[in-house]
Write a protein that holds these residues in place. Structure first.
Motif, PDB file in Angstrom:
ATOM      1  N   UNK A   1       0.854  -1.179   0.000  1.00  0.00           N
ATOM      2  CA  UNK A   1       0.000   0.000   0.000  1.00  0.00           C
ATOM      3  C   UNK A   1       0.888   1.227   0.000  1.00  0.00           C
ATOM      4  N   UNK A   2       0.363   2.325  -0.565  1.00  0.00           N
ATOM      5  CA  UNK A   2       1.061   3.609  -0.483  1.00  0.00           C
ATOM      6  C   UNK A   2       0.126   4.592   0.190  1.00  0.00           C
ATOM      7  N   UNK A   3       0.686   5.434   1.045  1.00  0.00           N
ATOM      8  CA  UNK A   3      -0.081   6.532   1.615  1.00  0.00           C
ATOM      9  C   UNK A   3       0.216   7.755   0.766  1.00  0.00           C
ATOM     10  N   UNK A   4      -0.821   8.259   0.085  1.00  0.00           N
ATOM     11  CA  UNK A   4      -0.620   9.320  -0.895  1.00  0.00           C
ATOM     12  C   UNK A   4      -1.284  10.603  -0.414  1.00  0.00           C
ATOM     13  N   UNK A   5      -0.496  11.667  -0.379  1.00  0.00           N
ATOM     14  CA  UNK A   5      -1.041  12.965   0.034  1.00  0.00           C
ATOM     15  C   UNK A   5      -1.608  13.675  -1.185  1.00  0.00           C
ATOM     16  N   UNK A   6      -2.792  14.235  -1.030  1.00  0.00           N
ATOM     17  CA  UNK A   6      -3.358  15.071  -2.096  1.00  0.00           C
ATOM     18  C   UNK A   6      -3.106  16.513  -1.691  1.00  0.00           C
ATOM     19  N   UNK A   7      -2.399  17.225  -2.574  1.00  0.00           N
ATOM     20  CA  UNK A   7      -1.915  18.553  -2.189  1.00  0.00           C
ATOM     21  C   UNK A   7      -2.661  19.690  -2.878  1.00  0.00           C
TER      22      UNK A   7
ATOM     23  N   UNK B   1      -0.190  15.262  -6.317  1.00  0.00           N
ATOM     24  CA  UNK B   1      -0.157  14.322  -5.182  1.00  0.00           C
ATOM     25  C   UNK B   1       1.295  13.926  -4.916  1.00  0.00           C
ATOM     26  N   UNK B   2       1.546  13.380  -3.735  1.00  0.00           N
ATOM     27  CA  UNK B   2       2.883  12.874  -3.428  1.00  0.00           C
ATOM     28  C   UNK B   2       2.764  11.667  -2.506  1.00  0.00           C
ATOM     29  N   UNK B   3       3.691  10.729  -2.677  1.00  0.00           N
ATOM     30  CA  UNK B   3       3.655   9.548  -1.821  1.00  0.00           C
ATOM     31  C   UNK B   3       4.360   9.850  -0.504  1.00  0.00           C
ATOM     32  N   UNK B   4       3.650   9.599   0.585  1.00  0.00           N
ATOM     33  CA  UNK B   4       4.207   9.877   1.908  1.00  0.00           C
ATOM     34  C   UNK B   4       4.988   8.665   2.409  1.00  0.00           C
ATOM     35  N   UNK B   5       4.390   7.476   2.263  1.00  0.00           N
ATOM     36  CA  UNK B   5       5.070   6.276   2.729  1.00  0.00           C
ATOM     37  C   UNK B   5       4.434   5.041   2.104  1.00  0.00           C
ATOM     38  N   UNK B   6       5.124   3.933   2.238  1.00  0.00           N
ATOM     39  CA  UNK B   6       4.613   2.642   1.782  1.00  0.00           C
ATOM     40  C   UNK B   6       4.384   1.730   2.979  1.00  0.00           C
TER      41      UNK B   6
END
Ligand SMILES: Cc1cc2nc3c(=O)[nH]c(=O)nc-3n(C[C@H](O)[C@H](O)[C@H](O)COP(=O)(O)OP(=O)(O)OC[C@H]3O[C@@H](n4cnc5c(N)ncnc54)[C@H](O)[C@@H]3O)c2cc1C
Ligand SMILES: Nc1ncnc2c1ncn2[C@@H]1O[C@H](COP(=O)(O)O)[C@@H](O)[C@H]1O
Lengths: 320, 289
Positions: free
Chosen positions: A140-146, B253-258
């Motif tokens: 899984x990836x935690x993706x920030x929406x900016x 968007x940007x990936x913060x972590x996996x």
């Protein structure tokens, strides 16, 4: 401020995937202290008011028959004006065929960040971060929406349909609808079956079943369970089963509550399509079959002997 | 830093800061099928190619779960891009040799071996937009930028990358170019001045017609898998592969972590002579039936 949910319909009916999207959107609205609104395009036969029980307060309905057929470009334009009308800052899609076609278009049009394939509610304590499936279910990836407007496309069977009670106010949304550039000349739908991607229970067969003539026993079990049927890639490639049953890396990715694998070895490319299933049952005569490592329950044995007995036990349990 | 987070993904990480709005001249656009002149010329296809870890690669992360552990990983052409998008384009060229196929990848120099592999299968030339990528939108913007200059009749993408699983780039490119988008195509044929396409819909399929240009995302059914031959591999070495600088665009968007999924507790085996016990467990313990 509002959360706008795209409520997908097909042949006038609202699909289960949309019930999940509404439940999810209503929860996001609650988290953000705002209201959940919905948008429906085209003629519907299902009651829209009733969708209020999943937490949507207001539904914008573009009751225009030219929208009965899905078109990514036309729908995107209508949705973009709905986002403005509803003052939406979060837009929710179901990550189904239609959602996969419009969510990215809307994202590019509004320069609004998209997380496609979300599997959990956003984290809003620091920014706006959504967990998504990556590496075909292996991580899984935690993706920030900016961006100001945020778009989430929710994976099917990732959020439970939740009834909170209530009724939705339905308002007609009047907007220009362009003519679709893509002309549809024929439609061929498998009717009367739960689509594989939406099914909660799935029974799947592999090369261990030896040939298409042996699928009767698998179908009997599926019928007793009320499950959809699936297969491994070599089975579809050999035309033992139709291509729309092929699951895995190069077929459908599914996430049912129960996945029963009969005579499937559990190759990594197969697992990529099914490893998000909540419970996996494997029946294989080879105790070393890799699938057992990914399984919750298993029986080491011959499918031809075991499956009819399971079917009988299921029938007994259900009184059928 | 954040730019590197995605470095291992097929998507790559985009810096979005390179301010060289490079003009890419991919030849004349006058052979465009829809040109008012009405002379049906060569069809020009742009095939979007991404690189991805081999389907059997071990998925692990480093740097506090912010980076894909790319060490020892074998990179391949994303299967949908290769088997369906690229091979269908090649088949169209085999039918009409005047067809022009350009491949595009958005990625750093380390994407070149993969695009060469794609050229070994077919295609006339390749373009690499020299950006290590950061999100779907920045990648789509690079592809749209090149496509605008190139005057393509068809833009093929794969159904999705098997590492990022976005299924997004085709739709974004179509929107940026204001073109129709036919997603999840299982069959594609040129017909008159347009195309006839079979695509997946919810619970079935439909046949549709569309004028060119159009963006199509390709999946199983479009073409049969091929293996590059020696002639293709040798020929690919001399095919033009040009690197162009990216257009400036900010990521959305940007990936913060996996994270890796929690490990399974282990399989509970039921004896083969007692399948009824399995049904009981599924009912009473797992509560799924
Ligand atoms: C890039 C790539 C993508 C791929 N994509 C996919 C994909 O999307 N989906 C997919 O499924 N595969 C995919 N594959 C293929 C995959 O690697 C495997 O080859 C395939 O999944 C094997 O199918 P299977 O398990 O049905 O057959 P097998 O591997 O032949 O396994 C049959 C199993 O049945 C068992 N068996 C035999 N007889 C009995 C019996 N009487 N009772 C009980 N058990 C029995 C055997 O022990 C064996 O484990 C892909 C491969 C590659 C390289
Ligand atoms: N870095 C890239 N360069 C070129 N094409 C890409 C790139 N990433 C994705 N694509 C194309 O876009 C499709 C969908 O990607 P995605 O939206 O990431 O699932 C892929 O199958 C490719 O055809």
């Amino acid at each position: 401020m509002s959360v706008l949910i795209f409520i997908d319909q097909s042949d006038g009916q609202i699909r289960k995937a949309s019930h999940e999207a509404i439940s999810y959107g209503a929860k996001v609205a609650e988290m953000l202290n705002t209201t959940a609104e919905g948008i429906v395009l085209g003629t519907v036969t299902d009651s829209l008011q009733e969708l209020g029980k999943y937490g949507v307060k207001k539904i914008h309905h573009v009751d225009n028959a030219s929208l009965n057929h899905f078109d990514a470009q036309v729908f995107t334009q209508v949705l973009a004006s709905a986002v403005t009308a509803a003052g939406a800052d979060v837009v929710i899609f179901s990550n189904n065929v239609d959602g996969k076609a419009i969510a990215p278009r809307l994202s590019a049009r509004l320069k609004a960040g998209l997380v496609a394939g979300a599997i959990a509610l956003p984290e809003i304590t620091a920014g706006f971060v959504v967990k998504k499936n990556v590496f075909s279910g292996k991580a899984f990836a935690n993706v920030a929406i900016n961006t100001g407007i945020k778009i989430i496309s929710l994976n099917i069977n990732s959020y439970p349909v939740t009834e909170v009670g209530g009724s939705a106010e339905v308002v007609i949304f009047d907007t220009t609808v362009n003519e679709a550039k893509v002309k549809v000349s024929s439609v061929n739908k498998v009717t009367g079956e739960v689509p594989l991607t939406e099914a909660e229970l799935v029974v799947s067969g592999g090369r261990g079943l030896k040939g298409p003539e042996n699928w009767g026993m698998l179908e009997d079990l599926a019928r007793a369970l009320g499950a959809a049927t699936a297969c491994s890639r070599p089975v579809a490639d050999a035309h033992w089963r139709p291509h729309h049953e092929h699951v895995g890396q190069t077929g459908f990715a599914i996430a049912p509550n129960l996945y029963v694998a009969l005579g499937i070895s559990g190759a990594i490319q197969h697992l990529a399509g099914v490893n998000r299933s909540k419970v996996i049952v494997v029946i294989n005569k080879d105790p070393e079959a890799p699938f057992f490592k990914a399984a919750d329950y298993g029986i080491v044995g011959d499918v031809f002997e075991i499956v009819p007995k399971i079917t009988a036990a299921v029938k007994k349990l259900k009184g059928i | 830093g954040q730019q590197d987070v995605l470095a291992g993904l097929g998507h790559g990480a985009v810096s979005g800061r390179t301010n060289q709005n490079s003009a890419v001249h991919l030849g004349s656009t006058s052979d465009h099928v829809l040109d008012v002149v009405g002379v049906a010329g060569a069809v020009k296809i742009l095939v979007c190619i991404s690189k991805t870890p081999d389907t059997t690669a071990k998925i692990a992360f480093t740097d506090n779960n912010t980076k894909f552990a790319a060490g020892g990983v074998q990179w391949i052409i994303n299967p949908y891009d290769e088997w369906y998008a690229l091979v269908r384009a090649i088949e169209l060229k085999e039918k009409d040799p005047s067809t022009i196929i350009h491949l595009i990848t958005v990625g750093a120099a380390d994407a070149e071996p993969v695009i060469r592999k794609a050229l070994a299968l077919g295609g006339d030339e390749a373009i690499r937009v020299n950006s290590s990528g950061s999100d779907s939108f920045t990648i789509a913007s690079q592809i749209a930028g090149v496509a605008k200059e190139g005057g393509y009749d068809l833009i093929f993408t794969g159904k999705e990358t098997i590492d990022y699983n976005g299924a997004s780039i085709g739709g974004m490119v179509a929107e940026l170019l204001d073109l129709p988008y036919v997603s999840l195509a299982t069959k594609f044929d040129l017909a008159g001045a347009g195309a006839s396409i079979v695509r997946e819909i919810e619970g079935g399929e439909e046949v549709c017609q569309v004028a060119l240009p159009v963006v199509v995302s390709c999946q199983k059914g479009m073409a049969e898998q091929r293996i590059p031959n020696m002639k293709g591999i040798m020929g690919a070495r001399t095919k033009p592969l040009k690197a162009v600088e990216p257009v400036a665009v900010d990521a959305l968007t940007s990936i913060v972590s996996f994270e890796l999924p929690p490990a399974k507790a282990g399989v509970k085996l039921v004896p083969a002579d007692n399948p009824e016990e399995l049904v009981r467990l599924l009912h009473d313990e797992a509560k799924v039936i």
